[in-house]
Design an enzyme around this catalytic site. Sequence first.
Site, PDB file in Angstrom:
ATOM      1  N   CYS A  65     -10.376  -7.007   1.022  1.00  0.00           N
ATOM      2  CA  CYS A  65     -10.925  -5.762   1.562  1.00  0.00           C
ATOM      3  C   CYS A  65     -12.389  -5.621   1.163  1.00  0.00           C
ATOM      4  O   CYS A  65     -13.186  -5.056   1.881  1.00  0.00           O
ATOM      5  CB  CYS A  65     -10.143  -4.547   1.061  1.00  0.00           C
ATOM      6  SG  CYS A  65      -8.667  -4.944   0.160  1.00  0.00           S
TER       7      CYS A  65
ATOM      8  N   THR B 229       0.838  -1.207   0.000  1.00  0.00           N
ATOM      9  CA  THR B 229       0.000   0.000   0.000  1.00  0.00           C
ATOM     10  C   THR B 229       0.869   1.251   0.000  1.00  0.00           C
ATOM     11  O   THR B 229       0.639   2.182  -0.783  1.00  0.00           O
ATOM     12  CB  THR B 229      -0.931  -0.008   1.234  1.00  0.00           C
ATOM     13  OG1 THR B 229      -1.797  -1.145   1.133  1.00  0.00           O
ATOM     14  CG2 THR B 229      -1.755   1.263   1.327  1.00  0.00           C
TER      15      THR B 229
END
Length: 360
Positions: A310, A70
């Site tokens: 997610c 990320t």
Amino acid sequence: MIYFDNNATTPIDERVFDAMLPFMKTMYGNPSSVHRLGRIAKSAVETAREHVAALVDAEPSQVIFTSGGTEANNLAINSAFGKLAISAVEHSSIFEPAKRFDFDVIPVNRDGLIESKTIAELIEKRPDFVSIMLANNETGVIQPIAEIAAQLNERGIIIHTDAVQAMGKIPVSFKQLGVQMMSFSSHKIYGAKGGGALIVDKSVSISPLLLGGGQEQNYRSGTENVAAIVGFGKAAELAKAELDARQTRMLSLRTMLENKLAQFSKVTIFAQNAPRLPNTVLFGVDGIDGELILLKLDQKGICLSSGSACASGASEPSPVLIAMGISPEKAQTAIRVSLSHQNTPAEVLEFIELITPFGA
Ligand SMILES: Cc1ncc(COP(=O)(O)O)c(C=O)c1O
């Protein structure tokens, strides 16, 4: 328990854990310290850098360690300038930072692939910075990044690729792909969570997200997460040594699973005809919510995801499948099996047995 969620995260390899442990116990020096403990930590970080670079055919000096995939993706997008374009199937860690810009979305075809003519059309729009992932976390689809990069480089357009899912599963060469930036994550290759890297061609300018002590050649300030970095290096070293064997093993398990699934008339394997990672099968059983199967199988001790981790729990169909032109109803059926070389044929057979009652 059967663990079929290796695209979400992988278990730490015992050998990685053993390599990390001393750096949390006795060798706790700060790599910036001049004394012996500091030098030991510094040297371990540099060895890890060499292993990570070797796995992806880059120079050690091109590796910037980050807190994960990320952060690597955010660092790349933060360094974008001018007109930005990203593919329709990117991970949220590209999509979300891209929202700070006015960006174009590059479409994919029904197989989840970006076609050469789409890149030609994109070039007409004169983008300055493009981000296209190497392998998709949900479908496993591998984009033809080398060809795309060649088309873009010819026009001086910068290209970043998120190679988080490709690393350790297929051969990846920073040099041969011809991209200017590339993201990686340690916990997808049997390393620890909280480690990753952005590989950068130094001809490109980078805008750091973190300012401070000037670590990582001023690109990423903050005391290095030495244990995680050491673990990432060890995981990369093992992945390089074992890549062929791991690939063969995963592909044989995937083939076995897909052959079994093909016997069920109500099963669709998404992006089946595209080049895909050897470990990933995204499929659906007609008329049955993927989330429902996931929860039922969880009760039987099987760990998998419906699309991306997610997105799991949310009832929205996967944006990746929608971008491929799959109907929301069909997308809702998606279940992802992401294998590891550590899985066994017996586990695949048990899985098939357990999903058969769902009308597969
Ligand atoms: C394609 C892709 N990019 C980026 C990431 C984010 O990596 P990390 O979990 O290390 O932040 C993931 C993780 O799911 C991923 O699959």
